[in-house]
Write an enzyme that holds these catalytic residues in place. Structure first.
Site: not given
Length: 597
Positions: A338, A374, A403-404, A407, A411, A414, A432
């Site tokens: 994170n 990271d 929303h932003e 991402h 990202n 995954t 998205e």
């Protein structure tokens, strides 16, 4: 649909208007899962390649070769399993990163040759608490030829090539030598290093052939106390600002939102996010002692007035922190890669809080988010929207901020914290979709699941910026898996995935009810909590460059891992209702569900 035809074509933007028609004339695109065409600089286009991923899930799990041995680490177990599964020699598989989650341990591996990682031949292995493998994904290749492992081009010459092609500058982040699998079947040796253009808002990981000095590919990192704010459950300003006292979740943010890693600030600067305008020192200070941030917003005056700038910075600071805290509760923690300045010794790489630029001067009518690996800060840019008078500020529309921020979550989770695994057309489109779906999750407030619209405030249009509301009604929203085959733009593809997830959410809430305390209580058995657990759990389970099919399978497996498969039929029926049934493939709908469902 929006009430105008303005449409942005840049591949870098993370919020984009829906085109006037969802049904593009192009045929099904077989390259969705392996390629993506990017406009990189000055109108030049580059087609990037990612080997197709193979993905398997195993329900309750299968044995790995080292399962019955004492003292074996999950690193050793995952490498041994992949070697056995793919018939590889030890020197061709290397552990890259991993962590132990609540239900499974995740290992991320890379193909190697002569001790050098492949950039785009990767794998992930998930091992449950019974020390059994429950999922494996990989994009390993068998090259037809492989380049020599010693560069013949100097690094300085490679940098010059990338800087010219990408219209940016090498940012000094440590470079690496890697192999890169090409769609021709060959594997080339590359220098991998970061190139940025801060003014243009671009940020790439460039791969330059270390023998031919040509740009081979890129990873695009850009996905385009008391506070007077718009509460996270609300979307638009007309719903009303409120003063929230001590909204920080101290389980997720143990030293509050204003701890900077070394001290406590009295500005919009803290461990999870630094919100500013213009320069990182241009933050909003408390308006009263004791971390009081009370800056009323004036809708009748320009957003650039001092009061409105302060209102926007405070609201963005609040929303980003809130998303940090919610996602932390559900698994996006320090060890899961994170964004935090101080990781409190709990794993992962620190020093990477989100930096959020408000009313960024680089653009209008949009927003974006850059997700480097990271240890490097995620970067959010919020723009003004000039379709109304006065202009409107995207930082004051919560769904755009959420929303932003999402991402960054998708990202990072995954592919093991690299920021490199949502780069194909289909995977980028799903990115998205996840972002819209997370925004919706924060704004559904009861067991009555409402149709959801994105971006209505900034354009002053109740229809919002997507082509259809997200809905369980096929009349209101007709999008299905087959729609993906007619689309070639990531935001349009994202609408298909977001609407599928809307249907999954509705089905789980219908079955299990709704909890208003789910944002801070992940132990809830309500449908909205179950949904967010599966949402977050599936991200590290799925392979690099997921497709609709492999992401669906990761949701099904996540339910086995956490809930013993209790929601199997609910999930399958929801996915199948939008064409993603058992036999769906090649962007052709199928409504089949497993026997017993």
């Amino acid at each position: 649909m929006v009430a105008f035809n303005k449409f942005f074509t840049s591949v870098f933007l993370a919020i984009i208007y829906a085109s006037s028609s969802m049904a593009a004339p192009s045929p099904i695109n077989s390259k969705h899962a392996t390629h993506r065409t990017r406009e990189i600089a000055r109108g030049v286009k580059l087609e990037t390649y990612h080997p197709a991923s193979s993905y398997e899930t195993f329900g309750e799990g299968i044995d790995h070769p080292l399962r019955k041995r004492d003292g074996v680490t999950f690193k050793e177990s995952s490498v041994a399993f992949l070697q056995s599964r793919l018939g590889l020699q030890e020197e061709h598989v290397s552990f890259h990163s991993g962590y132990e989650g609540e239900t499974v341990t995740h290992a991320y591996l890379k193909q190697t040759h002569n001790g050098i990682f492949f950039a785009n031949a990767v794998a992930n292995v998930a091992i449950n608490k019974d020390d059994k493998v429950v999922a494996v994904g990989h994009s390993f290749v068998t090259p037809s030829s492989i380049a020599a492992s010693e560069p013949t081009v100097s690094f300085e010459d490679a940098v010059a090539t990338a800087e010219d092609a990408l219209d940016g500058t090498y940012n000094g982040h440590p470079a690496e030598i890697k192999y890169f699998a090409k769609d021709s079947g060959s594997a080339v040796l590359v220098y991998a290093f970061q190139v940025q253009n801060e003014a243009a808002g671009t940020w790439y990981l460039a791969y330059v052939d270390a023998h031919a000095n040509t740009l081979v590919s890129v990873t695009d990192f850009v996905a385009k106390a008391s506070y007077l704010v718009l509460p996270i459950t609300k979307e638009v300003l007309t719903q009303g600002f409120q003063t929230l006292t001590d909204p920080a979740d101290t389980v997720a943010s143990p030293k509050g939102w204003h701890w900077t890693g070394t001290t406590t600030s009295t500005t919009t600067s803290g461990n999870n996010v630094l919100t500013y305008k213009g320069s990182t020192s241009s933050t909003t200070s408390q308006s009263g002692t004791g971390l009081v941030f009370n800056y009323p917003q004036s809708a009748s005056t320009a957003p650039t007035t001092t009061a409105n700038v302060n209102a926007a910075r405070v609201n963005n600071f609040y929303v980003v922190n809130t998303v940090h805290d919610i996602s932390y509760r559900y698994g996006f923690t320090e060890k899961a890669f994170n964004f935090q300045q101080d990781n409190f010794g709990l794993g992962g790489s620190s020093g990477d809080r989100v930096t959020a630029s408000i009313q960024d001067s680089a653009g209008t009518d949009n927003a974006d988010f850059s997700t480097p690996p990271d240890g490097q800060s995620g970067h959010m840019r919020m723009f003004l929207w000039d379709l109304t008078s006065p202009e409107r500020d995207g930082a004051l529309e919560n769904d755009i901020v959420v929303h932003e921020n999402t991402h960054g979550i998708t990202n990072r989770m995954t592919g093991g914290g690299t920021g490199e695994c949502l780069q194909t057309t289909e995977a980028g489109g799903m990115g998205e979709g996840w972002s819209d779906a997370m925004a919706e999750w924060t704004e559904q407030t009861s067991a009555t699941v409402k149709d959801y619209v994105m971006g209505q405030y900034v354009i002053n249009d109740a229809a919002g910026i997507r082509s259809h509301p997200y809905s369980t009604s096929k009349t209101t929203n007709p999008l299905t898996y087959a729609s993906v085959g007619t689309l070639n733009e990531v935001h349009n593809i994202g609408e298909v995935w977001a609407n599928m997830l809307h249907n999954v959410y509705a089905a789980l809430v219908s079955a299990h009810g709704f909890s208003a305390t789910a944002p801070t209580d992940p132990t809830s058995t309500a449908g909205n909590a179950v949904y967010l657990h599966l949402f977050i759990d599936a991200l590290p389970l799925q392979p690099c460059e997921p497709t609709f099919l492999t992401a669906r399978d990761a949701w099904i497996q996540a339910d086995v891992n956490r809930y013993g498969g209790a929601n199997k039929c609910i999930l399958w029926n929801a996915f199948a209702s939008r064409g993603l049934g058992v036999n769906a493939k090649n962007h052709k709908d199928d409504a089949t569900v497993p026997s017993g469902c």
